[in-house]
Each structure stands twice: as C-alpha cells, then as structure tokens.
Design an enzyme around this catalytic site. Structure first.
Site, PDB file in Angstrom:
ATOM      1  N   ARG A 153       2.404  19.996   6.720  1.00 60.60           N
ATOM      2  CA  ARG A 153       3.615  19.082   7.354  1.00 60.60           C
ATOM      3  C   ARG A 153       4.566  19.784   8.025  1.00 60.60           C
ATOM      4  NH1 ARG A 153       6.721  16.587   4.643  1.00 60.60           N
ATOM      5  NH2 ARG A 153       6.757  14.632   5.742  1.00 60.60           N
TER       6      ARG A 153
ATOM      7  N   ARG B 275       3.369   7.557  -0.068  1.00 59.28           N
ATOM      8  CA  ARG B 275       4.039   8.759  -0.064  1.00 59.28           C
ATOM      9  C   ARG B 275       5.104   8.592  -1.443  1.00 59.28           C
ATOM     10  NH1 ARG B 275       5.548  11.611   4.345  1.00 59.28           N
ATOM     11  NH2 ARG B 275       4.627   9.995   5.643  1.00 59.28           N
TER      12      ARG B 275
ATOM     13  N   GLU C 240       0.721  -1.176  -0.082  1.00 61.40           N
ATOM     14  CA  GLU C 240       0.033   0.096   0.085  1.00 61.40           C
ATOM     15  C   GLU C 240       0.949   1.455  -0.052  1.00 61.40           C
ATOM     16  OE1 GLU C 240      -2.119  -0.505   3.790  1.00 61.40           O
ATOM     17  OE2 GLU C 240      -3.484  -2.404   2.937  1.00 61.40           O
ATOM     18  N   PRO C 241       1.653   1.320  -1.130  1.00 60.56           N
ATOM     19  CA  PRO C 241       2.503   2.531  -0.780  1.00 60.56           C
ATOM     20  C   PRO C 241       1.697   3.921  -1.290  1.00 60.56           C
ATOM     21  CG  PRO C 241       2.912   1.421  -3.028  1.00 60.56           C
ATOM     22  CD  PRO C 241       1.894   0.671  -2.234  1.00 60.56           C
TER      23      PRO C 241
ATOM     24  N   CYS D 145      -2.050  33.840  10.764  1.00 55.94           N
ATOM     25  CA  CYS D 145      -1.734  34.438  12.150  1.00 55.94           C
ATOM     26  C   CYS D 145      -1.325  33.448  12.841  1.00 55.94           C
ATOM     27  CB  CYS D 145      -2.871  35.186  12.538  1.00 55.94           C
ATOM     28  SG  CYS D 145      -3.340  36.985  11.516  1.00 55.94           S
TER      29      CYS D 145
END
Length: 421
Positions: A314, A278, A275-276, A346
């Site tokens: 991220r 990334r 299940e790749p 902000c």
C-alpha cells in the site's frame, strides 16, 4: 477501536504479547484480532437496524478462510469478486444465499460455479455480462438472481485508484441508461431482477458522496418500480474509510453511515445490503517486522526492516500511511528520531515512510505497522523470491497460525523444469 494495546511496556494482541508470537513464528507476519473483527462487524449490523439488511464482508480486503469463518459464524454475508473468493467463502461454511458476486469481468466458468454452489445474487456490471449470464443460466436450467450495478457519476473524494463511481471509471452501467438495461434483463431467459447495486469507491471519509449516490438510487428504485420491475433489494456497496493515523480527525462512524442509508432509502421497503471490507478488517490487523540494520546515510538515517513492499504494498502503490510503533513501549519523554523506514527489496519504491519520528531503535527490535489488516496479506507477493508472509489470528489468550510461511523448498517445487531443458 482495536485490541492492540501496551500492557506492562509490551504490545499485546488482546491477551497475547506480540513478542511471544514473533519468537514462535518469526518475522515478518500479519496478526489479526478476533475481538476487533467481531466488534467492527457488529457495529455495522447495529447501524442498519431495524431495516432488513445483510452485511456482506468484502473478501478482497482479507481473504483468509479462518477470518471468513469467524465472520460467517456471526451471520455475515460475503461479497466476492472471483471464483477463488467464492470458493473461499463456501469453504468457510458461508451458504450460497449469503454470497453476492461482484466484479467487472466474471467469466462463464465463474458464473457456472456460483450457480451450481448457490448464490444470493450477481451484481451485473455490463450488458455483455448480462447476456453471458442469461446463456449460462438457461443452459443449466436455472434462474440467476441479479442486480445491475449503476454508475451514479458521483465523486467519492478518495484516491483516484480506488474511486469507482465516476463516469470515467470502468465500473457499472451509466445510471442514465439503467431503464433500458433493466428492460433488457426482464426479457432475458434465466434472469430474475431482484434489485439495484451501487458502489462509489473505497476509503471514503465524507458522507456527502454517499448521500448523493443513495438519493439517485432511491429515485431509480421508484422509476423502475413504475416500469414494472420488482426492486426489493438495494446493494449499496462499501468503502467507508478508517483512521490510518492516530490522533487525526476520525472518518464518519458506521452509525452515521447507517443514518444516511435510513434517511435516503429507508422508506422504500427494500432489504439493504452493504459490503464493508476495510472498516471491518483494517484496524483489526498488524504487520509485525524486525529491524535488520540501522543505516546512517549522508542526509538521513534508514531503518531497514525484514518486511518489504511485497509484504505490504500500500505505501508503494497508493503513497499510503501506516502508523509504525515499537513492540516495546518507549519510555515517556524519549527523544524521537527521524527515520526513513525501508525494506530489503531492490526497489527505491520499497519505502514505508520518510523522516518518520520514532524512538531510537536497534537491530533485532520489533515494530508493528498499524491498520494493516485490509489489503495487506491479500496483495502480498513473492517478489524477489521472498516467501509469503504468514498470518496469525488471536482470540483472547489463544493464538494460531492461520496461514503458514512457505519454505524455500515449497516455493521452488512449484516451478517445473521441462524435460527438454
């Protein structure tokens, strides 16, 4: 490898100048390379050959339907963790028999949707989920194919927020209890045991944790078969890391990962699923942004961009690094300056990089965040009432907007003021 290269001093996505897309779409925007997505999918399929296998793209990494269709048309399966992701996969033309349903909190409604539309298997994460699935499938008069996700208590040596295979993590059933849970599954109506599932984390850059986990799965396969279960499918998860910093030591290649799989479970006669997410999507995408201001502070200079933490979370959430490059190639030997690269939200946390060496930049210049294809657009929000970032897909010399930036009117019209106000 990706297909974002400088040509004639200008950054290109395959054969399209990035600046041309920026002029047409406006910034910030996500930009994906079809050639990179295709190549990364194929290196996984090659890595698992000649084992019977299915590469299931983890939709949580990048869920745009156009990208899913691109991969699905190549033969990819899909790993989904919600009803919405399941419906996206089906909308992209991926048949149910190539979709696996993961996730710790599947609802009965999600189970019904997948059983009605077709599903390869449910990766069951707990005994209450197993009982619920049995009830739903029995009431529908169908059989639900399942694997049980086992937690092997292996340290993936990754960020604590994306480790999933240690005993203190919320995922799966302790591998020490697998025998009794499989025995329970075999007794339940509406359930068909087809295999075992394991997943130990994300952005893993060391193959040893995989080897440990897969060896434990191999031992469990033999044990369960001896106990009478027909274990014919092994879902080994995903999580292989990518290089976020160019020039640093690269993580293991899919071919090396595939060699570990063959060495540990290749003799079991099972179909292998991975299940790749990334590694397929990460380096296939950029986030392109414009400089609003260059601000001189007392101790540092700030590069204030029109992209913000709501567009790429991220760095704020994981302290993650993304290489940042100018869209116009800097001249050789140009002096680099240290900038704090920040957005307009902000929050002090709206910071992408501190003291990052970059060539001199000015208001209106374009920059690109590399390796932003995974967990970028999917985690974006409208914080500070900022519209969601558009997404663009390039293939050769063609570029198309695959998700448009909503207007402020469209954003406002989603809110409903009740009559009594």
């Amino acid at each position: 490898m990706d297909h974002f290269l400088y040509r004639g001093g200008a950054l290109h996505a395959e054969d399209v100048p990035v600046a041309e897309i920026a002029a047409s779409v406006g910034t910030p925007f996500y930009l994906y390379s079809a050639a990179t997505l295709e190549r990364h999918y194929r290196v996984f399929t090659e890595a698992l050959s000649p084992l019977p296998h299915l590469v299931c793209f983890a939709i949580k990494a990048l869920s745009n339907t156009a990208v899913l269709k691109l991969l699905g048309d190549l033969g990819a399966g899909m790993d989904v963790v919600s009803e919405g992701e399941y419906l996206r996969a089906r909308a992209a033309g991926v048949p149910g028999e190539r979709i696996v349903f993961s996730g710790v909190g599947k609802t009965r409604g999600e189970m019904r949707t997948a059983l009605e539309g077709g599903i390869r298997q449910f990766n069951v994460e707990s005994e209450p989920e197993l009982l619920a699935l049995s009830e739903v499938a029995s009431a529908m008069g169908v059989t639900a194919p399942i694997t049980v996700r086992v937690n092997p208590d292996v340290d993936a040596k990754t960020h604590a927020k994306i480790a999933t295979g240690k005993k203190e993590n919320k995922f799966g059933i302790p591998i020490t209890r697998a025998s009794e849970v499989y025995a329970q599954a075999a007794r339940l109506p509406g359930i068909e045991v087809v295999g075992i599932d394991v997943h130990i984390g994300s952005q893993i850059t060391d193959l040893d944790p995989y080897e440990q986990a897969f060896l434990r799965v191999a031992d469990l396969t033999r044990q369960l078969r001896a106990e009478g279960h027909d274990i014919r499918r092994l879902d080994l998860g995903g999580g292989l890391g990518i290089p976020y910093t160019r020039g640093n030591e690269a993580p293991p290649l899919p071919a090396e990962y595939g060699a570990v799989i063959k060495r540990t479970v290749g003799d079991l006669g099972c179909e292998v699923e991975i299940e790749p997410g990334r590694l397929i999507a990460g380096n296939a995408g950029l986030l392109v942004s414009s400089v609003i201001y260059v601000k001189s502070g007392e101790e540092r200079d700030f590069l204030i961009l029109d992209a913000a933490m709501n567009d790429l979370v991220r760095p704020s959430m994981y302290d993650a690094h993304h290489d940042i490059v100018p869209v116009v190639e800097p001249e050789a030997g140009v002096e680099m300056l240290p900038y704090d690269v920040v957005g307009p939200v902000c929050e002090t946390g709206d910071t992408f990089a501190r003291a990052r060496p970059l060539p001199p930049l000015a208001a209106g210049d374009l920059v690109a965040f590399r390796s932003a294809g995974a967990y970028g657009a999917v985690m974006a929000s409208e914080y500070n009432s900022r519209p969601l970032v558009p997404e663009v897909l390039v293939k050769g010399d063609h570029a198309a907007v695959i998700r448009a930036r909503p207007s402020y009117i469209e954003m406002l019209n989603r809110d409903v003021i009740p009559d009594w106000l």
